[in-house]
Design a protein around this motif. Structure first.
Motif, PDB file in Angstrom:
ATOM      1  N   ASN A 134      -3.487  -4.778 -10.213  1.00 37.57           N
ATOM      2  CA  ASN A 134      -4.269  -3.647  -9.710  1.00 37.57           C
ATOM      3  C   ASN A 134      -4.185  -3.541  -8.188  1.00 37.57           C
ATOM      4  OD1 ASN A 134      -5.355  -2.877 -12.351  1.00 37.57           O
ATOM      5  ND2 ASN A 134      -6.529  -4.783 -12.219  1.00 37.57           N
ATOM      6  N   CYS A 143       2.301   1.776  -3.466  1.00 35.86           N
ATOM      7  CA  CYS A 143       1.276   2.223  -4.418  1.00 35.86           C
ATOM      8  C   CYS A 143       1.038   3.731  -4.281  1.00 35.86           C
ATOM      9  CB  CYS A 143      -0.023   1.457  -4.190  1.00 35.86           C
ATOM     10  SG  CYS A 143       0.036  -0.276  -4.722  1.00 35.86           S
ATOM     11  N   LYS A 178       0.825  -1.205   0.000  1.00 37.15           N
ATOM     12  CA  LYS A 178       0.000   0.000   0.000  1.00 37.15           C
ATOM     13  C   LYS A 178       0.860   1.257   0.000  1.00 37.15           C
ATOM     14  CE  LYS A 178      -4.016   0.106   0.500  1.00 37.15           C
ATOM     15  NZ  LYS A 178      -5.116   0.172  -0.501  1.00 37.15           N
ATOM     16  N   ASP A 197      -3.116  -1.221  -6.458  1.00 34.24           N
ATOM     17  CA  ASP A 197      -3.496   0.110  -5.977  1.00 34.24           C
ATOM     18  C   ASP A 197      -4.987   0.221  -5.706  1.00 34.24           C
ATOM     19  OD1 ASP A 197      -3.548  -0.302  -8.786  1.00 34.24           O
ATOM     20  OD2 ASP A 197      -3.875   1.841  -9.132  1.00 34.24           O
ATOM     21  N   LYS A 198      -5.783  -0.726  -6.208  1.00 30.49           N
ATOM     22  CA  LYS A 198      -7.231  -0.695  -6.011  1.00 30.49           C
ATOM     23  C   LYS A 198      -7.698  -1.683  -4.934  1.00 30.49           C
ATOM     24  CE  LYS A 198      -7.634   2.120  -9.540  1.00 30.49           C
ATOM     25  NZ  LYS A 198      -7.903   3.559  -9.326  1.00 30.49           N
ATOM     26  N   LYS A 199      -6.777  -2.414  -4.327  1.00 26.94           N
ATOM     27  CA  LYS A 199      -7.163  -3.487  -3.405  1.00 26.94           C
ATOM     28  C   LYS A 199      -6.964  -3.094  -1.953  1.00 26.94           C
ATOM     29  CE  LYS A 199      -6.553  -7.184  -6.738  1.00 26.94           C
ATOM     30  NZ  LYS A 199      -5.882  -8.423  -7.134  1.00 26.94           N
ATOM     31  N   SER A 200      -7.753  -3.741  -1.094  1.00 24.33           N
ATOM     32  CA  SER A 200      -7.681  -3.487   0.340  1.00 24.33           C
ATOM     33  C   SER A 200      -6.551  -4.287   0.964  1.00 24.33           C
ATOM     34  CB  SER A 200      -9.013  -3.878   0.999  1.00 24.33           C
ATOM     35  OG  SER A 200      -9.201  -5.292   0.895  1.00 24.33           O
ATOM     36  N   PHE A 205      -1.487   2.379 -13.484  1.00 27.89           N
ATOM     37  CA  PHE A 205      -1.972   1.295 -12.631  1.00 27.89           C
ATOM     38  C   PHE A 205      -0.748   0.671 -11.978  1.00 27.89           C
ATOM     39  CE2 PHE A 205      -1.321  -0.144 -16.951  1.00 27.89           C
ATOM     40  CZ  PHE A 205      -0.477  -1.224 -16.797  1.00 27.89           C
TER      41      PHE A 205
END
Length: 535
Positions: free
Chosen positions: A416, A373, A370, A418-421, A396
């Motif tokens: 991806n 990112c 995280k 950068d879009k994940k928890s 991305f």
């Protein structure tokens, strides 16, 4: 008319030079027989005949430089070619070798499965069955090694493994034939048109070395088998023997039917000289010890305690790619350190609740993913790559996470990221890590990464300089967490500290950008609230 074209040369290889033609225009050729050898700036590539027939025309002569898929030669298929594939000929195999057409009757081909994009060949690593064994449908027959993954080959049908066409250690192309199963047969039942037919065809001078059965004296072992005169050594082996001054008698052949392979020449050159075995003919005997160059006893003693193992395709690819990265990129490394106390306190406080809700443990890696990112958004050149004269900026983050396995380092990719928890990242890391250690990763799971994180700390590394994973422009190295005295607000305290290392391609990432990236990662790790506030 069949065209002979330049095969796939690999990523970033745009041309090759025709080094040697082993055949001349007008010569008869068999399918899969080596026609010529190409040289690129990285590897030597052998070009096999795509069909049996007459080599009608050589379009690219020796010394010519050609591009991928360029036309090398023309073959007139069937003209004066072997009659082994002619219908009705006694003992003939009704297929062109390696063509992959099913045999008539109850014979079933075992083919090389799909290997993934850009993978054109594999090496047969291990056969779990031998010719004559009974096999069940979907039972594992052999394992193949490619540049990146291991591939298991199941039996397509139940029956008897009538013939193994490609022994261990040999390289095969995608969709090549590996073996023949006599469907429904019991163990000990010969397969129609199998090894016996191939041997008969070969005895008549017909059929390719790939399909020819090994022929020797009855009951003879591999050491006693006499190579047939019509078994031709691999062209690359002939060239290696000429270049290295190794005679044919010094080489122990490992290829089918006593064929000398390139690897055999390398082993013969490196092997210590030994007295000739008693069964060798006088012409094949080594010189008497008095005629040999003296060798220090310590070298002989060391040689007896050495073990020589062929490098796996995965290890060879890792070595080549890492060296290519050093030779191509203007690689530089910048360092910093991070106080891990805030993350460790946060993890200790919430790890039980996190695991209870998400069914996965909360590790450190998700914090680093995280943090990277977020930093990549501020310094996008670290997430870019060079393509010719262009710089490609990725909007991305496909995060590669280096994983050590028994067979070598692999880098599965979290797409991806950068879009994940945190939970999604931890679950994916756990799944990919397990698949990597079991050798079950697919090609798709290891392609397309834009940035990589490598954690040498799990092995106890305190400091290192990671090497770029081309064509990426950045890689972050994590290291061991170690209690050290540091100054905080004017006081000396003991804190869990970790050194961080960012290696980057100085061609597109300036020192300012690299240092800024690493400082942002440090700030977010030392104050994880920044990750939630997107600061």
């Amino acid at each position: 008319m069949t065209e002979v074209r330049v095969p796939a040369l690999g990523e970033s290889v745009s041309e090759a030079t025709v080094a040697t033609w082993f055949k001349q225009a007008g010569d008869r050729v068999s399918a899969d027989e080596m026609l010529c050898e190409l040289e690129t700036d990285k590897v030597t590539v052998e070009v096999p005949a795509p069909a049996s027939g007459i080599l009608t025309e050589i379009v690219a002569p020796e010394g010519a430089t050609i591009g991928p898929n360029a036309l090398l030669a023309q073959i007139t298929e069937g003209a004066g070619a072997d009659d082994a594939a002619t219908p009705g000929k006694a003992g003939a195999d009704t297929r062109t070798p390696q063509e992959g057409k099913p045999m008539s009757g109850k014979n079933v081909d075992v083919m090389v499965p799909a290997l993934g994009e850009s993978v054109t060949e594999a090496t047969v690593a291990t056969w779990f069955k031998k010719a004559g064994d009974q096999v069940a449908a979907d039972e594992m027959l052999c394992e193949l090694e490619t540049d990146k993954v291991s591939v298991e080959v199941p039996a397509p049908a139940a029956g008897v493994l009538a013939e193994i066409l490609v022994p261990e250690g040999e390289t095969v192309a995608a969709n090549a034939r590996l073996a023949i199963i006599s469907e429904g047969a019991a163990a000990g039942t010969p397969a129609p048109g199998g090894a016996a037919a191939a041997a008969e065809a070969n005895a008549d001078g017909e059929g390719s070395p790939q399909d020819a059965a090994e022929v020797g004296s009855p009951g003879a072992g591999p050491e006693e088998m006499t190579p047939r005169g019509d078994i031709e050594d691999a062209p690359s082996a002939k060239k290696a023997m000429a270049e290295q001054g190794v005679s044919r008698d010094q080489v122990t052949a490992s290829g089918k039917g006593g064929r000398v392979m390139k690897e055999d020449v390398a082993r013969a050159k490196d092997a210590p000289k030994a007295p000739a075995p008693a069964q060798q003919s006088p012409s094949a005997q080594q010189p008497a010890p008095a005629q040999q160059a003296p060798r220090a006893p310590s070298n002989a003693e060391d040689a007896g305690r050495e073990e020589r193992v062929k490098m796996t395709r995965l290890r060879a690819t890792i070595a080549r790619r890492l060296k290519d990265a050093q030779n191509t990129a203007a690689m530089l490394t910048t360092y910093n350190e991070v106080d891990m106390k805030a993350i460790m306190d946060l993890r200790n406080e919430y790890k039980d609740a996190f695991e209870k809700k998400h069914k996965v443990k909360l590790g450190f890696m998700s914090f680093f993913v995280k943090a990277c990112c977020h930093a990549l958004q501020e310094v996008p050149e670290v997430n870019a790559e060079i393509d010719g004269s262009d710089v490609v900026y990725k909007r991305f983050v496909h995060m590669g996470v280096a994983v050590g396995t028994p067979n070598g380092l692999v880098v599965p990719v979290i797409r991806n990221a950068d879009k994940k928890s945190f939970a999604e990242i931890e679950k994916e890391i756990a799944e990919l890590g397990l698949r990597a250690r079991d050798g079950k990763l697919t090609m798709a799971e290891m392609q397309g990464g834009t940035f990589t994180i490598s954690n040498g700390g799990v092995y106890g590394s305190l400091m290192s300089s990671p090497i770029l994973n081309p064509p990426q422009s950045g890689i972050l190295g994590m290291h061991k967490i170690q209690d050290r005295p540091v100054v905080v607000k004017g006081e000396i305290v003991i804190r869990p500290m970790m050194y961080l290392a960012l290696s980057y391609d100085h061609r597109i990432v300036d020192g300012k950008g690299a240092v800024t990236f690493l400082v942002r990662v440090k700030e977010m790790l030392e104050d994880p609230r920044r990750l939630l506030m997107d600061l």
